[in-house]
Design a protein around this motif. Structure first.
Motif, mmCIF file in Angstrom:
data_model
loop_
_atom_site.group_PDB
_atom_site.id
_atom_site.type_symbol
_atom_site.label_atom_id
_atom_site.label_comp_id
_atom_site.label_asym_id
_atom_site.label_seq_id
_atom_site.Cartn_x
_atom_site.Cartn_y
_atom_site.Cartn_z
ATOM 1 N N TYR A 235 -6.792 -4.855 -53.145
ATOM 2 C CA TYR A 235 -5.987 -3.869 -54.014
ATOM 3 C C TYR A 235 -4.635 -3.782 -53.576
ATOM 4 N N THR A 236 -3.619 -4.127 -54.069
ATOM 5 C CA THR A 236 -2.203 -3.999 -53.353
ATOM 6 C C THR A 236 -1.153 -3.429 -54.240
ATOM 7 N N LEU A 237 -0.215 -3.225 -54.037
ATOM 8 C CA LEU A 237 0.964 -2.757 -54.853
ATOM 9 C C LEU A 237 1.320 -3.756 -55.702
ATOM 10 N N VAL A 238 1.234 -4.830 -55.428
ATOM 11 C CA VAL A 238 1.744 -6.038 -56.322
ATOM 12 C C VAL A 238 0.565 -6.199 -57.435
ATOM 13 N N SER A 239 -0.840 -6.578 -56.859
ATOM 14 C CA SER A 239 -1.836 -6.578 -57.941
ATOM 15 C C SER A 239 -1.863 -5.509 -58.843
ATOM 16 N N HIS A 240 -1.429 -4.170 -58.548
ATOM 17 C CA HIS A 240 -1.376 -3.118 -59.574
ATOM 18 C C HIS A 240 -0.164 -3.180 -60.497
ATOM 19 N N LEU A 241 0.878 -3.654 -59.794
ATOM 20 C CA LEU A 241 2.140 -3.748 -60.659
ATOM 21 C C LEU A 241 1.965 -5.095 -61.681
ATOM 22 N N ARG A 242 0.969 -5.809 -61.620
ATOM 23 C CA ARG A 242 0.944 -6.844 -62.805
ATOM 24 C C ARG A 242 0.346 -5.998 -63.934
ATOM 25 N N TRP A 243 -0.381 -5.098 -63.831
ATOM 26 C CA TRP A 243 -0.978 -4.390 -64.872
ATOM 27 C C TRP A 243 -0.303 -3.204 -65.387
ATOM 28 N N THR A 244 0.787 -2.971 -64.748
ATOM 29 C CA THR A 244 1.797 -1.637 -65.105
ATOM 30 C C THR A 244 2.011 -1.652 -66.586
ATOM 31 N N PRO A 245 2.524 -2.874 -67.359
ATOM 32 C CA PRO A 245 2.688 -2.652 -68.661
ATOM 33 C C PRO A 245 1.674 -2.353 -69.476
ATOM 34 N N VAL A 246 0.414 -2.536 -69.011
ATOM 35 C CA VAL A 246 -0.782 -2.244 -69.825
ATOM 36 C C VAL A 246 -1.087 -0.714 -69.501
ATOM 37 N N ILE A 247 -0.901 -0.332 -68.559
ATOM 38 C CA ILE A 247 -1.084 1.083 -68.081
ATOM 39 C C ILE A 247 0.103 2.017 -68.665
ATOM 40 N N VAL A 248 1.155 1.368 -69.001
ATOM 41 C CA VAL A 248 2.283 2.190 -69.613
ATOM 42 C C VAL A 248 1.844 2.381 -71.170
ATOM 43 N N VAL A 249 1.216 1.366 -71.830
ATOM 44 C CA VAL A 249 0.540 1.411 -72.934
ATOM 45 C C VAL A 249 -0.313 2.808 -73.112
ATOM 46 N N GLY A 250 -1.065 2.739 -72.338
ATOM 47 C CA GLY A 250 -2.137 3.801 -72.206
ATOM 48 C C GLY A 250 -1.494 5.236 -71.914
ATOM 49 N N TYR A 251 -0.384 5.115 -70.955
ATOM 50 C CA TYR A 251 0.377 6.344 -70.993
ATOM 51 C C TYR A 251 1.069 6.814 -72.160
ATOM 52 N N VAL A 252 1.721 5.902 -72.997
ATOM 53 C CA VAL A 252 2.226 6.388 -74.123
ATOM 54 C C VAL A 252 1.223 6.809 -75.093
ATOM 55 N N ALA A 253 0.108 6.015 -75.359
ATOM 56 C CA ALA A 253 -0.959 6.444 -76.220
ATOM 57 C C ALA A 253 -1.520 7.724 -76.018
ATOM 58 N N ALA A 254 -1.542 8.134 -74.823
ATOM 59 C CA ALA A 254 -2.126 9.357 -74.277
ATOM 60 C C ALA A 254 -1.181 10.507 -74.834
ATOM 61 N N ILE A 255 0.097 10.352 -74.566
ATOM 62 C CA ILE A 255 1.136 11.322 -75.075
ATOM 63 C C ILE A 255 0.944 11.568 -76.386
ATOM 64 N N ALA A 256 0.762 10.334 -77.468
ATOM 65 C CA ALA A 256 0.835 10.271 -78.792
ATOM 66 C C ALA A 256 -0.549 11.258 -78.984
ATOM 67 N N ALA A 257 -1.628 10.906 -78.500
ATOM 68 C CA ALA A 257 -2.782 11.652 -78.790
ATOM 69 C C ALA A 257 -2.772 13.037 -78.624
ATOM 70 N N HIS A 258 -2.211 13.419 -77.545
ATOM 71 C CA HIS A 258 -1.853 14.863 -77.227
ATOM 72 C C HIS A 258 -1.190 15.526 -78.404
ATOM 73 N N MET A 259 0.060 14.815 -78.742
ATOM 74 C CA MET A 259 1.096 15.549 -79.706
ATOM 75 C C MET A 259 0.540 15.694 -81.193
ATOM 76 N N GLY B 35 1.193 9.019 -62.340
ATOM 77 C CA GLY B 35 1.100 8.370 -61.115
ATOM 78 C C GLY B 35 0.237 7.030 -61.092
ATOM 79 N N SER B 36 -0.562 6.831 -62.152
ATOM 80 C CA SER B 36 -1.452 5.574 -62.455
ATOM 81 C C SER B 36 -0.453 4.419 -62.640
ATOM 82 N N MET B 37 0.782 4.486 -62.910
ATOM 83 C CA MET B 37 1.640 3.317 -63.276
ATOM 84 C C MET B 37 1.871 2.652 -61.989
ATOM 85 N N LEU B 38 1.654 3.115 -60.845
ATOM 86 C CA LEU B 38 2.196 2.442 -59.480
ATOM 87 C C LEU B 38 1.004 2.839 -58.683
ATOM 88 N N SER B 39 0.558 1.734 -57.711
ATOM 89 C CA SER B 39 -0.530 2.212 -56.831
ATOM 90 C C SER B 39 -0.072 3.305 -55.688
#
Length: 469
Positions: free
Chosen positions: A438-462, A417-421
């Motif tokens: 803090y708006t939907l658009v301001s959060h959306l600008r950093w979504t690619p960075v948050i996705v990187v963290g999401y993928v890294a977290a999954i990789a760390a768990h596995m 859920g952190s990927m979008l506000s």
């Protein structure tokens, strides 16, 4: 309701499927449409200013009237009632559990524990960069106990106080807090409603949640490190006057920890529902409230003498308006919108499950796809649709998975859920609290960075928990 019964009567003769499995019948399509429309209203809450509980409460009633009416016309008067009672039992346990937890949090707020913490942070004269990291780290470690929504609101209050002259700092800080609070809530049964549901369902043991600590930390730290380079370098505004907590604040925290211990011990060793320990913990708070009322006059006199000696005018003004502590006042301030929303979700999803839609989704996701891919997709879906119905649907499907996979879906539903506000309660709440910053658009600008963290977290768990798969 009359129209629904008429529709059921007209459609009953055309039914070719059995009760509890009519996903291709118009009644099933109508129930699915009702839930879809209701959830569109939920997603538009910020625009329409319509509390999210209202559409789902209506949808839950309509779906079950539709389902039960159709079942009755087919001659089955028992199965729908049994399914509904099962859903109500699940909800009642979670309702009472959350009611106690929220009462404790509201009691701490009433005792000005959070105000004192905020005042202390502001008064230390930290730089914007320091406050960015402090609020993020605190959000990560407080949310496992105080839940991600409350933690996000507390830390956001600090940002708004010190960052009034730097909108960019508030915006980045809010994004960081949402990520940290959601990540911290993912490795504790008390950090989010979804983790609580998984624990109470018995899919994961209490201690197993802590295996997600490092993956959750990765999810928080990766985007935080990248965003920290964009934090303004100028110093924040001046400090504010310290706030003195009310009597009983520290004892309330101690009793809350004792309550959690009681719930965990009862659930893990005596196999009691966790809600039994939580309700017992409510008695702890009530007994503290009784003591505070008995000693109210003596306590106020003692605090007044100290305040006069210290010439603390703020405390003296507060003591002039002091009233005895009443445990039912924090209980009345419980976030009933969230609890009623959860009721609507549980019953609506339960109704769709009775029809047979959850079985079909489970077949597609967990048979047609790989289990890992399905669990990763759950996190992406929760960025658009609230993670509560998503996780409840997964638990209702009860797919055959290893503990590693159950931990994975717990992680992805919690942090996805952190990927979008709009993907989490923390994000939606901060859009209201920090309106304009803090708006939907301001959060959306950093979504690619948050996705990187999401993928890294999954990789760390596995990688770290590979033996559980």
């Amino acid at each position: 309701m009359a129209l629904i019964l008429v529709a059921c009567s007209a459609l009953a003769t055309a039914a070719e499927s059995t009760i509890g499995g009519f996903t291709r019948h118009p009644v099933g399509y109508l129930a699915l449409a009702i839930f879809t429309v209701a959830y569109i209203f939920v997603m538009l809450e910020e625009k329409l200013h319509l509390r999210k509980c209202k559409p789902v409460l209506l949808a839950a009633g309509l779906i079950w009237f539709l389902v039960a009416g159709f079942a009755a016309l087919k001659g089955d008067t028992e199965s729908a009632n049994a399914a509904l009672q099962h859903n109500l039992l699940e909800y009642s346990e979670l309702l009472l559990f959350l009611l106690v937890a929220m009462t404790y949090i509201n009691a701490m707020e009433e005792r000005q524990l959070f105000d004192a913490l905020r005042s202390w942070l502001v008064s230390k004269g930290f730089s914007y960069l320091s406050l960015f990291w402090i609020t993020g780290v605190l959000a990560f470690f407080i949310s496992p106990v105080a839940d991600n929504l409350t933690t996000a609101l507390l830390m956001c209050a600090v940002l708004l106080k010190v960052g009034e002259k730097s909108p960019r700092f508030i915006s980045l800080g809010c994004i960081n807090i949402v990520i940290a609070a959601n990540a911290g809530g993912a490795f504790s049964p008390f950090g989010d409603i979804t983790t609580l549901m998984v624990w109470q369902k018995g899919m994961i043991e209490f201690t197993e949640f802590f295996r997600l600590f490092i993956p959750s930390a990765v999810n928080f730290l990766v985007p935080a490190v990248i965003m920290s380079f964009a934090i303004p370098r100028e110093p924040p505004q001046d400090a504010i006057e310290p706030i003195v907590m009310k009597r009983g604040a520290r004892r309330t925290v101690a009793l809350f920890l004792l309550t959690i211990t009681t719930a965990v011990v009862g659930h893990n060793f005596l196999h009691l529902p966790a809600v039994v320990g939580m309700m017992m913990g409510l008695a702890y708070l009530q007994l503290l409230g009784y003591y505070l009322r008995l000693s109210f006059k003596r306590g106020v006199a003692k605090e007044r003498a100290w305040a006069e000696a210290q010439k603390n005018t703020r405390l003296l003004e507060r003591l002039d308006k002091a009233v005895p502590f009443d445990v039912f006042n924090p209980m009345a301030r419980t976030e009933w919108d969230t609890l009623l929303f959860f009721y609507g979700v549980v019953l609506s999803v339960g109704g769709l499950g009775y029809i047979g839609y959850l079985a079909e989704v489970s077949q597609v996701l967990y048979t047609g796809w790989s289990i890992t891919g399905a669990n990763v997709a759950v996190g992406i879906i929760s960025a658009v649709v609230d993670n509560i119905p998503v996780m409840f649907a997964v638990l209702s499907m009860e797919p055959e998975m290893s503990h590693g996979q159950w931990l994975l879906v717990t992680l992805t539903a919690g942090v996805g859920g952190s990927m979008l506000s709009i993907g989490s309660a923390a994000g939606v709440a901060l859009m209201g609290q920090a309106r304009g910053y803090y708006t939907l658009v301001s959060h959306l600008r950093w979504t690619p960075v948050i996705v990187v963290g999401y993928v890294a977290a999954i990789a760390a768990h596995m990688w770290l928990n590979a033996e559980l798969f």
